[in-house]
Design a protein around this motif. Sequence first.
Motif, PDB file in Angstrom:
ATOM      1  N   MET B 109      -2.465  -5.776  -1.401  1.00 29.93           N
ATOM      2  CA  MET B 109      -1.518  -4.690  -1.108  1.00 29.93           C
ATOM      3  C   MET B 109      -1.665  -4.246   0.343  1.00 29.93           C
ATOM      4  SD  MET B 109      -1.173  -1.143  -3.133  1.00 29.93           S
ATOM      5  CE  MET B 109      -0.178   0.155  -2.491  1.00 29.93           C
ATOM      6  N   ASN B 137       3.419  -6.716  -2.237  1.00 31.77           N
ATOM      7  CA  ASN B 137       3.107  -5.292  -2.444  1.00 31.77           C
ATOM      8  C   ASN B 137       2.927  -4.595  -1.104  1.00 31.77           C
ATOM      9  OD1 ASN B 137       3.094  -5.583  -5.224  1.00 31.77           O
ATOM     10  ND2 ASN B 137       0.943  -6.223  -5.211  1.00 31.77           N
ATOM     11  N   THR B 139       3.789  -1.017   1.062  1.00 32.78           N
ATOM     12  CA  THR B 139       4.265   0.355   0.948  1.00 32.78           C
ATOM     13  C   THR B 139       4.016   1.078   2.271  1.00 32.78           C
ATOM     14  OG1 THR B 139       4.239   2.322  -0.441  1.00 32.78           O
ATOM     15  CG2 THR B 139       2.109   1.287  -0.007  1.00 32.78           C
TER      16      THR B 139
END
Lengths: 154, 149
Positions: B109, B137, B139
């Motif tokens: 991530m 992933n 963000t």
Amino acid sequence: MKLKKPDEPEANVDMTPMIDCVFQLLIFFMVCATMSKVDLTPEVTLPIAPRAAIPENPSGRGVINIVPLGTPAAGGATSEDQPFLVYGQLTDEPGLVKVISERLKTEPNLRIYMRVDHNAEFKVVKRAIRACANAGVFDIIFGAFQSESAGGGT
Amino acid sequence: MKLKHKDNVKAEVDMTPMIDCVFLLLVFFMVSTTFNRQEADISFALPGTADQAESVDIPDEQIIQITENGNVFLNDLEYDAPADADMPELVKTLILFRQTAEANRVPAMITIAPEDNVKQQRVVDVLNACTAAKIANVTFAVGSGDEEI
């Protein structure tokens, strides 16, 4: 003796292929005109991302345009207070949350497509992302061009 | 008495008005159609959608910081020049990171933490590098400190 004149053959032009072509062109342009109804604000110059993927199905998206501050829009110009453009209307963060929440009621699988100008600052984008999270949308897409000179498409 | 047959009248449809109309429509749509450049997607997901009843794998998370000048830092190490849009060094490191996470059977991530004045083009450069490294992933840290939303 009176000679009978032979009938002159009529010089007819067959119009059928031309009409076929014209109909094809007409249908093509009609379809193109319908497809470009998406909220694409022309003032936005998207950033370049060679790895960005062309979407197969761009439906079910809400579009937020983030243009450089000071860009003229309906009812004024984009500013720090109202930096977002949704269907040509200026809006701020609470307004954005309201618009997204209402759309979410009819489209539970809503995705947000952010068309952010390549020169826009992240502090503005951050506010839009926060508004999406507050409205309950977690799936966000940034718009990009695959290359500097990508052409075609509608 | 033999009657003379009348010549049959040909039933012809005059196509001219229709063709006129079609040409007018064609010209209208040709003039009103504007061709836009094809837009492409570069996507990310915000955290916070996991169902609490399900067990969640704790991801192997790395934070990429982007400074106002376009410098990119991963674990306090600077990668690539601010003008380098392809970011080959970062892509190489991210591929290694993903392979390590896969070997440990945890999801890789990336959290991107740009400063306020970073231009969108630089943010998209980093997202592009994540896509090149096949890290899905991704963000953003957009809180007041550096907390994620």
